[in-house]
Each structure stands twice: as C-alpha cells, then as structure tokens.
Design a protein around this motif. Structure first.
Motif, short mmCIF file in Angstrom:
data_model
loop_
_atom_site.label_atom_id
_atom_site.label_comp_id
_atom_site.label_asym_id
_atom_site.label_seq_id
_atom_site.Cartn_x
_atom_site.Cartn_y
_atom_site.Cartn_z
N GLU A 133 -10.35 0.10 13.63
CA GLU A 133 -10.25 -1.20 13.35
C GLU A 133 -11.15 -1.82 12.21
O GLU A 133 -10.67 -2.68 11.69
CB GLU A 133 -10.62 -1.78 14.89
CG GLU A 133 -10.66 -3.18 15.01
CD GLU A 133 -10.99 -3.92 16.38
OE1 GLU A 133 -11.11 -5.11 16.30
OE2 GLU A 133 -11.21 -3.07 17.14
N ALA A 134 -12.35 -1.14 12.20
CA ALA A 134 -13.01 -1.58 11.07
C ALA A 134 -12.37 -1.30 9.82
O ALA A 134 -12.76 -2.02 8.72
CB ALA A 134 -14.59 -0.89 10.98
N LEU A 135 -11.77 -0.36 9.54
CA LEU A 135 -11.08 0.15 8.36
C LEU A 135 -9.68 -0.61 8.29
O LEU A 135 -9.14 -0.42 7.16
CB LEU A 135 -11.06 1.52 8.09
CG LEU A 135 -12.59 2.21 8.06
CD1 LEU A 135 -12.40 3.81 8.06
CD2 LEU A 135 -13.17 1.96 6.57
N ALA A 136 -9.36 -1.05 8.93
CA ALA A 136 -7.84 -1.38 8.96
C ALA A 136 -7.50 -2.22 7.87
O ALA A 136 -6.33 -2.14 7.15
CB ALA A 136 -7.42 -2.27 10.31
N PRO A 137 -8.43 -3.05 7.48
CA PRO A 137 -8.08 -3.98 6.21
C PRO A 137 -7.93 -2.98 4.85
O PRO A 137 -7.27 -3.48 3.77
CB PRO A 137 -9.05 -4.93 6.12
CG PRO A 137 -9.58 -5.03 7.43
CD PRO A 137 -9.57 -3.73 8.08
N GLN A 138 -8.59 -1.99 4.98
CA GLN A 138 -8.37 -1.13 3.89
C GLN A 138 -7.45 -0.18 3.74
O GLN A 138 -6.99 0.55 2.94
CB GLN A 138 -9.85 -0.18 3.75
CG GLN A 138 -10.91 -1.11 3.48
CD GLN A 138 -11.49 -1.85 2.50
OE1 GLN A 138 -10.99 -1.27 1.38
NE2 GLN A 138 -12.03 -2.84 2.26
N LEU A 139 -6.62 -0.08 4.85
CA LEU A 139 -5.50 0.89 4.97
C LEU A 139 -4.44 0.73 3.86
O LEU A 139 -4.12 -0.48 3.86
CB LEU A 139 -4.87 0.83 6.61
CG LEU A 139 -5.75 1.62 7.56
CD1 LEU A 139 -5.27 1.40 8.90
CD2 LEU A 139 -6.36 2.79 7.13
N LYS A 140 -3.82 1.66 3.53
CA LYS A 140 -2.79 1.60 2.49
C LYS A 140 -1.51 1.70 3.47
O LYS A 140 -1.49 2.43 4.17
CB LYS A 140 -2.74 2.75 1.38
CG LYS A 140 -3.90 2.88 0.72
CD LYS A 140 -3.91 1.74 -0.14
CE LYS A 140 -5.13 1.59 -1.06
NZ LYS A 140 -5.46 0.51 -1.92
N PRO A 141 -0.67 0.65 3.23
CA PRO A 141 0.72 0.67 3.97
C PRO A 141 1.44 1.76 4.09
O PRO A 141 1.90 1.75 5.38
CB PRO A 141 1.26 -0.64 3.42
CG PRO A 141 0.40 -1.33 2.57
CD PRO A 141 -0.36 -0.60 2.12
N GLU A 142 1.36 2.65 3.16
CA GLU A 142 2.31 3.68 3.32
C GLU A 142 1.43 4.88 3.81
O GLU A 142 2.07 5.99 4.03
CB GLU A 142 3.00 4.04 1.97
CG GLU A 142 1.84 4.69 0.94
CD GLU A 142 0.95 3.53 0.27
OE1 GLU A 142 0.25 3.84 -0.68
OE2 GLU A 142 1.34 2.48 0.74
N MET A 143 0.21 4.92 4.29
CA MET A 143 -0.54 5.87 4.66
C MET A 143 -0.92 5.88 6.04
O MET A 143 -1.43 5.06 6.65
CB MET A 143 -1.77 6.14 3.79
CG MET A 143 -1.52 5.91 2.22
SD MET A 143 -0.97 7.48 1.54
CE MET A 143 -2.06 8.54 1.67
N GLU A 144 -0.68 7.03 6.72
CA GLU A 144 -1.03 7.33 8.18
C GLU A 144 -2.13 8.35 8.35
O GLU A 144 -1.88 9.41 7.61
CB GLU A 144 0.41 7.54 8.93
CG GLU A 144 1.42 6.59 9.41
CD GLU A 144 0.75 5.29 9.94
OE1 GLU A 144 -0.14 5.54 10.70
OE2 GLU A 144 1.48 4.38 9.84
N PRO A 145 -3.20 7.98 9.07
CA PRO A 145 -4.04 8.98 9.13
C PRO A 145 -3.76 10.53 9.30
O PRO A 145 -4.40 11.35 8.96
CB PRO A 145 -5.32 8.52 10.20
CG PRO A 145 -4.94 7.06 10.07
CD PRO A 145 -3.47 6.91 9.56
N GLN A 146 -2.72 10.44 10.31
CA GLN A 146 -2.14 12.01 10.56
C GLN A 146 -0.83 12.30 9.84
O GLN A 146 -0.13 13.38 10.25
CB GLN A 146 -2.01 12.01 12.11
CG GLN A 146 -3.29 11.72 12.97
CD GLN A 146 -4.31 12.78 12.75
OE1 GLN A 146 -4.08 13.82 12.36
NE2 GLN A 146 -5.64 11.95 12.43
N GLY A 147 -0.45 11.72 8.80
CA GLY A 147 0.66 11.80 8.19
C GLY A 147 0.53 12.69 6.90
O GLY A 147 -0.53 13.19 6.65
#
Length: 214
Positions: A133-147
């Motif tokens: 949740e803390a890092l959600a604003p930093q996520l790249k739309p096309e990237m999934e942690p387990q992808g």
C-alpha cells in the motif's frame, strides 16, 4: 556529475547502513545514484561464497557487528524477527516500481526500513500488505510484483551485476571501478575527488601473485 550504481539486496544489514550513510559520506560532491536490487544469494552462489550466515560463528558476529554499527552511527537497526529469510517478495515489490531495473531512493528506503527498523518479521503477510500500500503510488502500471516482467528485471540486474564483478552487497559501481561494502565509502569518495592513488595503486595492489599451490 558522476553516476553511481548502488547494488543492494534488502536482506543485507550492511546495505541498510550504507544506504543511510551514503549522503553524509559523499556530502559536497556532485553525483547521482541509481539503486539496483539484486539477488544476493545468487551472487554468493556464483562466487562460491556461503555468506556470513553459512558459518555459525560468523553469523553471530555479523549480527552483533551490524547492531553495534547501527548504535555507533546513530542509525536505527534492529534485527528482524527471522534472518535470513527469502528476499524475493521484497525484491519483486521494489522492481514493480521500476521500468528499467533501477528504483528511486524512496522505494529503496521504504523496503530497507521495512526490514531493518522495528525488529519485525519482514515477511509477515499483514506487513507485506501495508508495504504494498505504501508503495502503490510508485508502481508502474504494466508491472506486477509476481509477473514475468518483474522476474526478468531481477534476473537481468543480478546477471549484469555478476558480469561487472559484483560478488556481494552493498556494492557501488562508478566509471570502471567497483567498491564493495559499507567500509568502502571513504574509498569511493576518494575516487570521486580524483585521489592520485588510483593512478597506480588500484591496479598494482591487485597484482600480487597467490602463494597457494606454489
């Protein structure tokens, strides 16, 4: 301006200490830093190094040493509830915030504090949810942690680090030089300041022949 590549794995207490010390150690110099998460276990395996936790007495010393260093340097450091642990969930969470394998200082610091401040379990599910949740604003739309894209970035980072001679973390790459460990920060500063020793001392000091097997 010099560009420094900071190779780190969140499982390393020395990476946390170096992360906190870096701004002070290089104060006044012109540089930028890219933080590159790598899988320390894979680097140790490639170099045939069991790491400090593979030797019981060295494990004990390492935990005492880093705890004392945190105390001595004024850097909060409490051993997590379990160590070592599988760092893959944290590495992948970090790289889900990246398009090219590097992460910004906020992401790196958030992950390192998650492990090294408070003495909690780094893989506690509730804490991992809070971290995401803390890092959600930093996520790249096309990237999934387990992808697959994130997993590929981690493999690429680790392979590239090994190809550049990285055998442990923290490590700092700048120009054609590689500096390893928290205690290399003064040496890194000297290189950035143009210390004349590097003109001859860098190459000559590594040319000592081995006496083993002679």
């Amino acid at each position: 301006m010099k560009r420094i590549t900071f190779y780190l794995d969140f499982i390393s207490p020395y990476a946390w200490l170096a992360f906190e010390r870096l701004p002070e150690a290089l104060e006044g110099l012109s540089y930028s830093v890219e933080y590159r998460p790598v899988l320390l276990g894979a680097l140790l395996q490639q170099s045939g190094n069991p790491g400090p936790v593979g030797i019981p007495s060295k494990r004990d010393w390492t935990y005492r040493h880093v705890s004392w260093l945190g105390h001595s340097l004024g850097i909060p450091l409490q051993m997590p509830a379990r160590h070592p642990f599988n760092p893959l969930p944290l590495l992948r969470q970090a790289l889900a915030c990246s398009a090219d394998g590097s992460v910004n200082r906020f992401v790196a610091g958030t992950l390192l504090r998650h492990v090294w401040v408070g003495g909690h379990d780094a893989l506690d599910p509730a804490r991992l949810d809070a971290l995401a949740e803390a890092l959600a604003p930093q996520l790249k739309p096309e990237m999934e942690p387990q992808g697959p894209a994130v997993k590929a970035l981690l493999r690429s980072n680790t392979d590239a680090a090994a190809a550049h001679g990285v055998f442990g973390v923290p490590a700092f790459g700048v120009d054609d030089k590689l500096f390893w460990g928290l205690d290399s920060l003064p040496m890194l500063r000297a290189w950035l300041e143009g210390d004349a020793w590097f003109g001859s001392g860098w190459g000559a000091s590594a040319q000592v022949p081995s006496g083993l097997g002679a």
